[in-house]
Write a protein that holds these residues in place. Structure first.
Motif, PDB file in Angstrom:
ATOM      1  N   TYR A  68       0.838  -1.203   0.000  1.00 57.72           N
ATOM      2  CA  TYR A  68       0.000   0.000   0.000  1.00 57.72           C
ATOM      3  C   TYR A  68       0.874   1.254   0.000  1.00 57.72           C
ATOM      4  CZ  TYR A  68      -4.475  -2.358   0.961  1.00 57.72           C
ATOM      5  OH  TYR A  68      -5.617  -3.113   0.897  1.00 57.72           O
ATOM      6  N   THR A  71       2.438   1.668  -3.478  1.00 51.72           N
ATOM      7  CA  THR A  71       1.503   2.166  -4.492  1.00 51.72           C
ATOM      8  C   THR A  71       1.153   3.630  -4.236  1.00 51.72           C
ATOM      9  OG1 THR A  71      -0.466   1.393  -3.305  1.00 51.72           O
ATOM     10  CG2 THR A  71       0.496  -0.109  -4.934  1.00 51.72           C
ATOM     11  N   TYR A 102      -6.385   4.526 -10.109  1.00 52.90           N
ATOM     12  CA  TYR A 102      -5.814   4.256  -8.796  1.00 52.90           C
ATOM     13  C   TYR A 102      -6.896   4.299  -7.717  1.00 52.90           C
ATOM     14  CZ  TYR A 102      -3.134   4.824  -4.521  1.00 52.90           C
ATOM     15  OH  TYR A 102      -2.632   4.678  -3.250  1.00 52.90           O
ATOM     16  N   GLN A 105      -9.084   1.198  -8.102  1.00 53.82           N
ATOM     17  CA  GLN A 105      -8.431  -0.023  -7.647  1.00 53.82           C
ATOM     18  C   GLN A 105      -8.278  -0.036  -6.133  1.00 53.82           C
ATOM     19  OE1 GLN A 105      -5.203  -0.983  -6.312  1.00 53.82           O
ATOM     20  NE2 GLN A 105      -4.756   1.169  -5.943  1.00 53.82           N
ATOM     21  N   ASN A 109      -9.635  -2.956  -3.864  1.00 52.45           N
ATOM     22  CA  ASN A 109      -8.740  -3.657  -2.967  1.00 52.45           C
ATOM     23  C   ASN A 109      -9.313  -3.681  -1.556  1.00 52.45           C
ATOM     24  OD1 ASN A 109      -6.542  -4.191  -1.073  1.00 52.45           O
ATOM     25  ND2 ASN A 109      -5.255  -4.151  -2.882  1.00 52.45           N
ATOM     26  N   LEU A 132      -8.831  -6.327 -10.000  1.00 58.92           N
ATOM     27  CA  LEU A 132      -7.665  -5.613  -9.465  1.00 58.92           C
ATOM     28  C   LEU A 132      -6.413  -5.920 -10.269  1.00 58.92           C
ATOM     29  CD1 LEU A 132      -7.901  -5.920  -5.595  1.00 58.92           C
ATOM     30  CD2 LEU A 132      -7.555  -3.841  -6.894  1.00 58.92           C
ATOM     31  N   ASN A 136      -4.518  -2.988 -12.271  1.00 60.87           N
ATOM     32  CA  ASN A 136      -3.171  -2.617 -11.830  1.00 60.87           C
ATOM     33  C   ASN A 136      -2.098  -2.948 -12.851  1.00 60.87           C
ATOM     34  OD1 ASN A 136      -3.274  -1.297  -9.173  1.00 60.87           O
ATOM     35  ND2 ASN A 136      -4.531  -3.084  -8.730  1.00 60.87           N
ATOM     36  N   LEU A 139      -2.472  -0.012 -15.008  1.00 61.34           N
ATOM     37  CA  LEU A 139      -2.005   1.175 -14.287  1.00 61.34           C
ATOM     38  C   LEU A 139      -0.479   1.229 -14.241  1.00 61.34           C
ATOM     39  CD1 LEU A 139      -2.884   3.696 -12.742  1.00 61.34           C
ATOM     40  CD2 LEU A 139      -3.055   2.287 -10.687  1.00 61.34           C
ATOM     41  N   ALA A 140       0.166   0.080 -14.032  1.00 63.56           N
ATOM     42  CA  ALA A 140       1.637   0.045 -14.038  1.00 63.56           C
ATOM     43  C   ALA A 140       2.173   0.501 -15.395  1.00 63.56           C
ATOM     44  CB  ALA A 140       2.136  -1.356 -13.711  1.00 63.56           C
ATOM     45  N   MET A 154       4.841  -0.184  -9.154  1.00 64.27           N
ATOM     46  CA  MET A 154       3.604  -0.959  -9.206  1.00 64.27           C
ATOM     47  C   MET A 154       3.847  -2.451  -9.456  1.00 64.27           C
ATOM     48  SD  MET A 154       1.166   1.131  -8.555  1.00 64.27           S
ATOM     49  CE  MET A 154      -0.274   0.200  -9.050  1.00 64.27           C
ATOM     50  N   TYR A 157       3.325  -4.896  -6.529  1.00 66.96           N
ATOM     51  CA  TYR A 157       1.900  -4.907  -6.199  1.00 66.96           C
ATOM     52  C   TYR A 157       1.135  -5.784  -7.184  1.00 66.96           C
ATOM     53  CZ  TYR A 157      -2.720  -2.879  -5.088  1.00 66.96           C
ATOM     54  OH  TYR A 157      -4.025  -2.672  -4.744  1.00 66.96           O
ATOM     55  N   VAL A 158       1.415  -5.625  -8.471  1.00 62.92           N
ATOM     56  CA  VAL A 158       0.759  -6.432  -9.498  1.00 62.92           C
ATOM     57  C   VAL A 158       1.079  -7.916  -9.272  1.00 62.92           C
ATOM     58  CG1 VAL A 158       0.659  -6.949 -11.981  1.00 62.92           C
ATOM     59  CG2 VAL A 158       0.655  -4.569 -11.196  1.00 62.92           C
TER      60      VAL A 158
END
Length: 188
Positions: A68, A71, A102, A105, A109, A132, A136, A139-140, A154, A157-158
């Motif tokens: 978290y 991100t 963001y 997501q 999340n 998600l 993501n 988003l990355a 990111m 996280y992905v």
């Protein structure tokens, strides 16, 4: 490409302040975790049939906290780079679109734990996790076009969301997509 929707996007002031950007998802994640009665969620986790490679329950809190924060940092970098330092309209659009994605997501999340452990709806939780993963991943890529560091932030996280999707689907499948009544017995 997505669109920028100001009414559902976190305010710019959150993204522009590095501390707020990092701490907001950590605080929301912590609040949801405690709001879902951690002892009950832990007991349910222990009672479920789990797929191979499941980590101990104690791993999730620290991992999610770090992710978290990471991100949030990525959000800060991408949005400020896109809106304060960008000279190309396409970069500004990508930063704004990314801010909306963001926010979406983050909401998805935060919905996963209540869906899985409180509502005991593993199908809905797994669909949430799969969404998600897709959001993501995109988003990355999108934030990587605005700020390379943000895009790379990111990636862990992905990867973790991909693993979490596997765990969600595996636990749902192994428990016949029914988590009602799943709770470990207390030995006290």
């Amino acid at each position: 490409m997505t669109t920028f929707i100001p009414s559902i996007t976190l305010p710019y002031v959150v993204f522009s302040n590095p501390a707020a950007s990092v701490l907001l998802p950590v605080a929301f994640g912590t609040a949801v975790g405690y709001g879902c009665r951690p002892a009950d969620a832990h007991d349910t986790y222990l009672a479920l049939k789990q797929p191979p490679l499941k980590p101990p329950a104690e791993v999730f809190g620290p991992v999610w906290t770090v992710l978290y924060g990471l991100t949030g940092y990525a959000a800060h970098r991408a949005v400020t780079a896109g809106l304060e330092r960008a000279s190309l309209p396409s970069t500004v659009r990508a930063a704004k679109h990314g801010a909306t994605l963001y926010t979406i997501q983050l909401a998805l999340n935060l919905a996963w734990m209540p869906l899985f452990f409180v509502a005991k709806r593993p199908i809905a939780a797994t669909v949430d996790a799969a969404c998600l993963l897709g959001i993501n991943g995109y988003l990355a890529y999108l934030w990587g076009t605005v700020d390379e560091v943000a895009g790379w932030c990111m990636v862990p996280y992905v990867a973790w969301v991909g693993f979490a999707t596997y765990l969600s689907a595996g636990a749902g499948y192994l428990n016949n997509w029914d988590l009602t009544g799943k709770k470990a017995r207390n030995d006290d």
